[in-house]
Design a protein around this motif. Structure first.
Motif, PDB file in Angstrom:
ATOM      1  N   THR A 157       1.035  -1.093  -0.086  1.00  0.00           N
ATOM      2  CA  THR A 157      -0.220   0.086  -0.374  1.00  0.00           C
ATOM      3  C   THR A 157       0.572   1.072   0.013  1.00  0.00           C
ATOM      4  OG1 THR A 157       0.087   0.238   2.277  1.00  0.00           O
ATOM      5  CG2 THR A 157      -1.779  -0.823   1.537  1.00  0.00           C
ATOM      6  N   HIS A 286       0.050   9.282 -12.617  1.00  0.00           N
ATOM      7  CA  HIS A 286      -0.948   8.827 -11.558  1.00  0.00           C
ATOM      8  C   HIS A 286      -2.230   9.619 -12.242  1.00  0.00           C
ATOM      9  CE1 HIS A 286      -3.213  10.250  -8.018  1.00  0.00           C
ATOM     10  NE2 HIS A 286      -3.182   8.584  -7.676  1.00  0.00           N
ATOM     11  N   PHE A 293      -9.655   4.826 -12.572  1.00  0.00           N
ATOM     12  CA  PHE A 293      -9.159   3.716 -11.049  1.00  0.00           C
ATOM     13  C   PHE A 293      -9.519   4.649  -9.690  1.00  0.00           C
ATOM     14  CE2 PHE A 293      -6.708   1.470 -13.847  1.00  0.00           C
ATOM     15  CZ  PHE A 293      -7.219   0.246 -14.479  1.00  0.00           C
ATOM     16  N   VAL A 295      -7.540   5.363  -7.097  1.00  0.00           N
ATOM     17  CA  VAL A 295      -5.873   4.778  -6.374  1.00  0.00           C
ATOM     18  C   VAL A 295      -5.778   6.469  -6.336  1.00  0.00           C
ATOM     19  CG1 VAL A 295      -5.496   5.347  -9.528  1.00  0.00           C
ATOM     20  CG2 VAL A 295      -4.067   4.950  -7.721  1.00  0.00           C
ATOM     21  N   LEU A 304       2.110   1.864  -6.387  1.00  0.00           N
ATOM     22  CA  LEU A 304       0.292   2.168  -6.717  1.00  0.00           C
ATOM     23  C   LEU A 304      -0.835   0.748  -6.470  1.00  0.00           C
ATOM     24  CD1 LEU A 304       0.549   4.695  -9.799  1.00  0.00           C
ATOM     25  CD2 LEU A 304       0.365   5.210  -7.727  1.00  0.00           C
ATOM     26  N   TRP A 305      -1.432   1.392  -5.156  1.00  0.00           N
ATOM     27  CA  TRP A 305      -2.383   0.648  -4.764  1.00  0.00           C
ATOM     28  C   TRP A 305      -3.911   1.473  -5.049  1.00  0.00           C
ATOM     29  CZ3 TRP A 305      -2.687  -4.313  -3.136  1.00  0.00           C
ATOM     30  CH2 TRP A 305      -3.263  -5.147  -2.322  1.00  0.00           C
ATOM     31  N   ALA A 306      -4.431  -0.075  -6.225  1.00  0.00           N
ATOM     32  CA  ALA A 306      -5.270   1.041  -7.184  1.00  0.00           C
ATOM     33  C   ALA A 306      -6.883  -0.586  -6.766  1.00  0.00           C
ATOM     34  CB  ALA A 306      -4.949   0.737  -8.658  1.00  0.00           C
ATOM     35  N   ARG A 307      -8.074   0.395  -6.391  1.00  0.00           N
ATOM     36  CA  ARG A 307      -8.927  -0.509  -6.852  1.00  0.00           C
ATOM     37  C   ARG A 307      -9.948  -0.459  -8.278  1.00  0.00           C
ATOM     38  NH1 ARG A 307     -12.720  -2.271  -3.088  1.00  0.00           N
ATOM     39  NH2 ARG A 307     -12.099  -0.674  -1.602  1.00  0.00           N
ATOM     40  N   TYR A 347      -8.436  -5.140  -5.452  1.00  0.00           N
ATOM     41  CA  TYR A 347      -7.220  -4.525  -5.879  1.00  0.00           C
ATOM     42  C   TYR A 347      -5.901  -4.368  -6.450  1.00  0.00           C
ATOM     43  CZ  TYR A 347      -8.453  -0.921  -1.588  1.00  0.00           C
ATOM     44  OH  TYR A 347      -9.098  -0.161  -1.184  1.00  0.00           O
ATOM     45  N   ARG A 349      -2.007  -4.445  -7.497  1.00  0.00           N
ATOM     46  CA  ARG A 349      -1.032  -3.365  -7.069  1.00  0.00           C
ATOM     47  C   ARG A 349       0.505  -3.326  -8.953  1.00  0.00           C
ATOM     48  NH1 ARG A 349       4.354  -6.820  -3.942  1.00  0.00           N
ATOM     49  NH2 ARG A 349       4.501  -6.910  -6.087  1.00  0.00           N
TER      50      ARG A 349
END
Length: 374
Positions: A157, A286, A293, A295, A304-307, A347, A349
């Motif tokens: 994260t 980003h 996303f 993020v 980056l920890w993106a949903r 998520y 990564r």
């Protein structure tokens, strides 16, 4: 899966630095090749321990005893594993517990299991700033806990523990007597605000380093994952036991690697350039990714920890690879189901380790893919 032949592969799944290893490190390695003719001491050279202690003073304002509070290791991975073997005492009537954040670096779990301990996972959820929810740990678990892993900046994260987070964890350690293993290998990849370290937090709170050891490495800081070099620092009594274990374990670092490590710890110019290169990648991708996303920028690290849209991270990653030839890591594979939830589910990564142009290309493909499957 068979990806499109016309799209070059972009791999953003593994957290392996791809920037060039600095010339200062490579030259020091070459200049020390004569060291291959000598057996190394497990304690490491005076020069290396002094360089590690000097770096800790510059970085954190710490005054460490290079002989008793610093120990070179062959990268943080082997040290994290081996340290657990020295701390855990599985001879009692109750099975000891090792607490791990969830999601987590898999070494924490393997080390606990092979030491004869029971891993206990503490979920790190968005509503708690991706920090472990210590209040959710039952009293009966705390009573059996011998070691707690923390990772700050966190993998995956990028979340960083603040002083209050550390204060709470220290209070728990004082109450239950467990050791804290602080994994800080991403500490030098940040956006201008250096993350607080565990030993630094202890010093700011007027504590000594009892039951506290930090782990750091040159792999990310100096783009030298093949060097296998880092150090641990903290509680002198714990490091004395760890040194004895390593003497039998065969954990000595080659004199040649030690010389290159001294050069790396003594130089900050390459670290600043490395940090700027990662910053350029975050700046370039980003905002683009945020178009499709949920993020946020991490506190630190190169992830980056993106949903993901739709919530199925594994299906998303599979089909993304098949259609866009981009590899990301499904978050659910970095975590265990615990307390009714897998905190990595939903998520992905994204490791910004590829060259800048590849990261930008991957971000464009990710957004295109997400919109196509919205």
């Amino acid at each position: 899966m068979t990806p499109p032949a016309g799209l070059p592969h972009v791999n953003l799944s593994i957290g392996e630095p791809k920037h060039p290893t600095p010339d200062v490190v490579k030259q020091a390695l070459v200049d020390a090749l004569d060291g291959l003719a000598s057996y190394p001491a497990t304690l490491g050279s005076d020069a290396l321990r002094a360089a590690c202690a000097a770096w800790a003073e510059r970085r954190y304002g710490l005054t460490l005893d290079p002989l008793r509070e610093v120990l070179p290791v062959n990268g943080s991975r082997e040290a994290l594993f081996a340290f657990v073997q020295t701390v855990i005492d599985a001879s009692g009537a109750q099975k000891p517990v090792v607490i791990s954040p969830n999601p987590f670096y898999q070494i924490y779990e393997g080390a606990a299991l092979l030491a004869g301990a029971e891993p206990y996972y503490v979920n790190c959820l968005a509503e708690n700033r991706f920090q472990p929810d210590w209040a959710a740990v039952p009293e009966a678990v705390w009573q059996r806990t011998q070691l707690v892993f923390v990772c700050s900046p966190g993998n995956p994260t990028g979340a960083v523990m603040n002083l209050e987070d550390w204060r709470r964890l220290f209070e728990l350690s004082d109450r239950y007597g467990f050791v804290i293993a602080s994994d800080e290998c991403y500490s030098e990849i940040h956006f201008g605000q250096p993350p607080l370290g565990g030993l630094q937090a202890a010093q700011q709170l007027g504590r000594d380093f009892s039951r506290l050891v930090m782990f750091t490495s040159l792999s990310k800081r100096s783009n030298a994952p093949g060097l296998r070099s880092g150090f641990v620092a903290g509680d002198a009594a714990l490091l004395e036991s760890f040194l004895l274990y390593r003497t039998y374990h065969g954990g000595a670092m080659s004199p040649t690697i030690q010389a290159a490590s001294v050069a790396a710890w003594n130089d900050e110019e390459h670290v600043e350039a490395n940090r700027a290169a990662y910053g350029a990648k975050f700046a370039a991708v980003h905002a683009k990714l945020a178009e499709a996303f949920a993020v946020s920028l991490p506190d630190a690290s190169f992830y980056l920890w993106a949903r993901v849209p739709g919530g199925d991270d594994q299906a998303f990653a599979r089909v993304l690879f098949a259609e866009e030839h981009v590899t990301v890591l499904p978050g659910s594979l970095l975590a265990r189901d615990a307390h009714g939830v897998n905190p990595g589910a939903g998520y992905i990564r994204i490791a910004l380790v590829a060259p800048l142009a590849d990261c930008v290309e991957a971000a464009e493909r990710l957004v295109r893919f997400a919109r196509r499957h919205a």
